[in-house]
Design a protein around this motif. Structure first.
Motif, PDB file in Angstrom:
ATOM      1  N   GLY A  58     -14.419 -18.855  62.218  1.00 21.42           N
ATOM      2  CA  GLY A  58     -15.131 -17.589  62.060  1.00 21.42           C
ATOM      3  C   GLY A  58     -14.298 -16.393  62.487  1.00 21.42           C
ATOM      4  O   GLY A  58     -14.326 -15.332  61.838  1.00 21.42           O
ATOM      5  N   GLU A  59     -13.537 -16.560  63.568  1.00 22.75           N
ATOM      6  CA  GLU A  59     -12.675 -15.464  64.054  1.00 22.75           C
ATOM      7  C   GLU A  59     -11.603 -15.113  63.022  1.00 22.75           C
ATOM      8  O   GLU A  59     -11.333 -13.932  62.777  1.00 22.75           O
ATOM      9  N   LYS A  65     -13.199 -13.267  60.140  1.00 21.91           N
ATOM     10  CA  LYS A  65     -13.525 -11.876  60.522  1.00 21.91           C
ATOM     11  C   LYS A  65     -12.278 -11.000  60.454  1.00 21.91           C
ATOM     12  O   LYS A  65     -12.315  -9.863  59.950  1.00 21.91           O
ATOM     13  N   ASN A  66     -11.169 -11.531  60.925  1.00 20.29           N
ATOM     14  CA  ASN A  66      -9.908 -10.791  60.892  1.00 20.29           C
ATOM     15  C   ASN A  66      -9.474 -10.511  59.453  1.00 20.29           C
ATOM     16  O   ASN A  66      -9.001  -9.418  59.131  1.00 20.29           O
ATOM     17  N   ILE A 117     -11.487 -10.317  56.822  1.00 17.21           N
ATOM     18  CA  ILE A 117     -12.440  -9.337  56.289  1.00 17.21           C
ATOM     19  C   ILE A 117     -12.066  -7.928  56.754  1.00 17.21           C
ATOM     20  O   ILE A 117     -12.098  -6.963  55.974  1.00 17.21           O
ATOM     21  N   ASP A 118     -11.660  -7.830  58.017  1.00 18.78           N
ATOM     22  CA  ASP A 118     -11.232  -6.530  58.564  1.00 18.78           C
ATOM     23  C   ASP A 118     -10.007  -5.984  57.826  1.00 18.78           C
ATOM     24  O   ASP A 118      -9.789  -4.769  57.775  1.00 18.78           O
ATOM     25  N   THR A 133     -19.585 -16.467  58.830  1.00 18.58           N
ATOM     26  CA  THR A 133     -19.041 -15.115  59.041  1.00 18.58           C
ATOM     27  C   THR A 133     -19.055 -14.319  57.739  1.00 18.58           C
ATOM     28  O   THR A 133     -19.404 -13.130  57.738  1.00 18.58           O
ATOM     29  N   ASP A 192     -22.639 -13.298  57.086  1.00 15.63           N
ATOM     30  CA  ASP A 192     -23.044 -12.219  58.005  1.00 15.63           C
ATOM     31  C   ASP A 192     -22.432 -10.880  57.608  1.00 15.63           C
ATOM     32  O   ASP A 192     -23.021  -9.824  57.849  1.00 15.63           O
ATOM     33  N   SER A 193     -21.235 -10.944  57.010  1.00 12.02           N
ATOM     34  CA  SER A 193     -20.507  -9.724  56.639  1.00 12.02           C
ATOM     35  C   SER A 193     -20.765  -9.295  55.199  1.00 12.02           C
ATOM     36  O   SER A 193     -20.116  -8.365  54.706  1.00 12.02           O
ATOM     37  N   LYS A 212     -19.972 -10.835  52.495  1.00 14.09           N
ATOM     38  CA  LYS A 212     -18.809 -11.140  51.659  1.00 14.09           C
ATOM     39  C   LYS A 212     -18.993 -12.515  51.029  1.00 14.09           C
ATOM     40  O   LYS A 212     -19.864 -13.286  51.432  1.00 14.09           O
TER      41      LYS A 212
END
Length: 330
Positions: free
Chosen positions: A196-197, A200-201, A203-204, A224, A227-228, A230
């Protein structure tokens, strides 16, 4: 005459039950757990299907460390189980060793090749299935950036990534493909937090479609992405149902078929050792389409996948296999 016919039928029934009794199927999973909703679970479903259809029960074992695989394979063989199926490249050396010790036992290894006269090796053209989902990712992306989260950093997982990248570039030659691996040990298959981390990175950094080929770690990637808001892409099993509307598709790898066929062939006296390679042509890999993702797949996307599949089967589209030279064309 009547008595002799009854005797013949009785003998036939006894021989049939004896044949069935000779089949004692066993299954050794890869580390990451039986119910990883991915690779191991697909193997379980194949064994479960065989049991339901035949009434022949199978035994299975979930190793939690790299040393337990060899112990489990040997334990099953010593107790007369056959075929013994081991799903994971991690059991290659264990299979090589134990198959030599039990020459009369039938063995199957999935995702690796063990050259023994009593071993069937089943491998997949993951590059083909990954190309198909990459094609969909490239067509669905609005940012022009897609990404990949792999489990353990090994050539097999880079094979998934490379196929995905080729498919995404076929849809959009200018697309940017980000990639990360969860780790370098077997623990990488069972770390959804880390998965998930990494997602997230990515996606950022602008990725709006993430393909996870990471066993149970992929659950963190899919969560993730959902939640985002995507898209994600599942792997091995059809994971479209886990987050409907967020999972764009899944690269289905028919591990279940490898297990089911091994048991069925043994039961029917048709078991053969040697290498089996399953690709698009063999229905061994595919991009999953169902009610959970039908609203996400446009007619143009579906047509592109069908065209690519037809070209793979015809041999006019050859997807580069990372493991052939440990490189991925850019």
């Amino acid at each position: 005459m009547k008595k002799s016919l009854i005797t013949l039928f009785a003998m036939a029934a006894m021989s049939a039950s004896a044949l069935a009794a000779d089949i004692k199927p066993a299954l050794v999973y890869g580390t990451g757990g039986k119910f990883d909703k991915s690779f191991n679970e697909a193997a379980f479903h194949g064994a479960e299907k065989f049991e339901k259809e035949t009434g022949i029960k199978f035994r299975d074992f979930e190793p939690t460390s790299d040393t337990q695989g060899e112990q489990a394979i040997r334990n099953f063989a010593s107790k007369g189980f056959s075929p013994v199926v081991a799903v994971s490249f991690a059991w290659s050396s264990a299979m090589e060793k134990v198959a030599g010790e039990f020459p009369d036992t039938k063995f199957v290894i999935v995702d690796s090749v063990v050259d023994k006269p009593n071993v069937r090796s089943v491998v997949f053209k993951e590059e083909e299935g990954s190309y198909l989902v990459g094609l969909l990712a490239g067509m669905a992306s609005k940012s022009g950036k897609v990404s990949f989260v792999g489990g353990m950093d090994i050539p097999l997982i880079r094979k998934f990534e490379c196929g995905y990248e080729q498919g995404a570039r076929a849809a959009n030659p200018k697309i940017e493909v980000l990639q990360n691996m969860v780790g370098t040990t077997g623990a990488a298959w069972n770390d959804p937090v880390r998965g998930g981390e990494l997602a997230k990175n990515q996606i950022d950094q602008g990725s709006d479609v993430i393909y996870a080929a990471a066993g149970a770690s992929g659950m963190g990637v899919l969560q993730t992405a959902a939640d985002s808001k995507k898209f994600s892409i599942g792997v091995d099993s059809n994971q479209n149902h886990l987050h409907p509307g967020s999972v764009l598709t899944s690269m289905v790898k028919r591990v279940d078929l490898a297990v089911y066929n091994a048991y069925s062939d043994a039961k029917n006296g048709k078991f053969t050792p040697g290498l089996q390679t399953l690709g698009v042509k063999d229905d061994g890999v595919a991009a999953a389409m169902d009610d959970n993702n039908k609203a996400l797949i446009t007619p143009e996307m579906k047509a592109a996948v069908e065209k690519a599949k037809a070209e793979m089967i015809a041999g006019t589209l050859k997807v580069h296999d990372y493991m052939s030279d440990n490189s991925c064309p850019k």
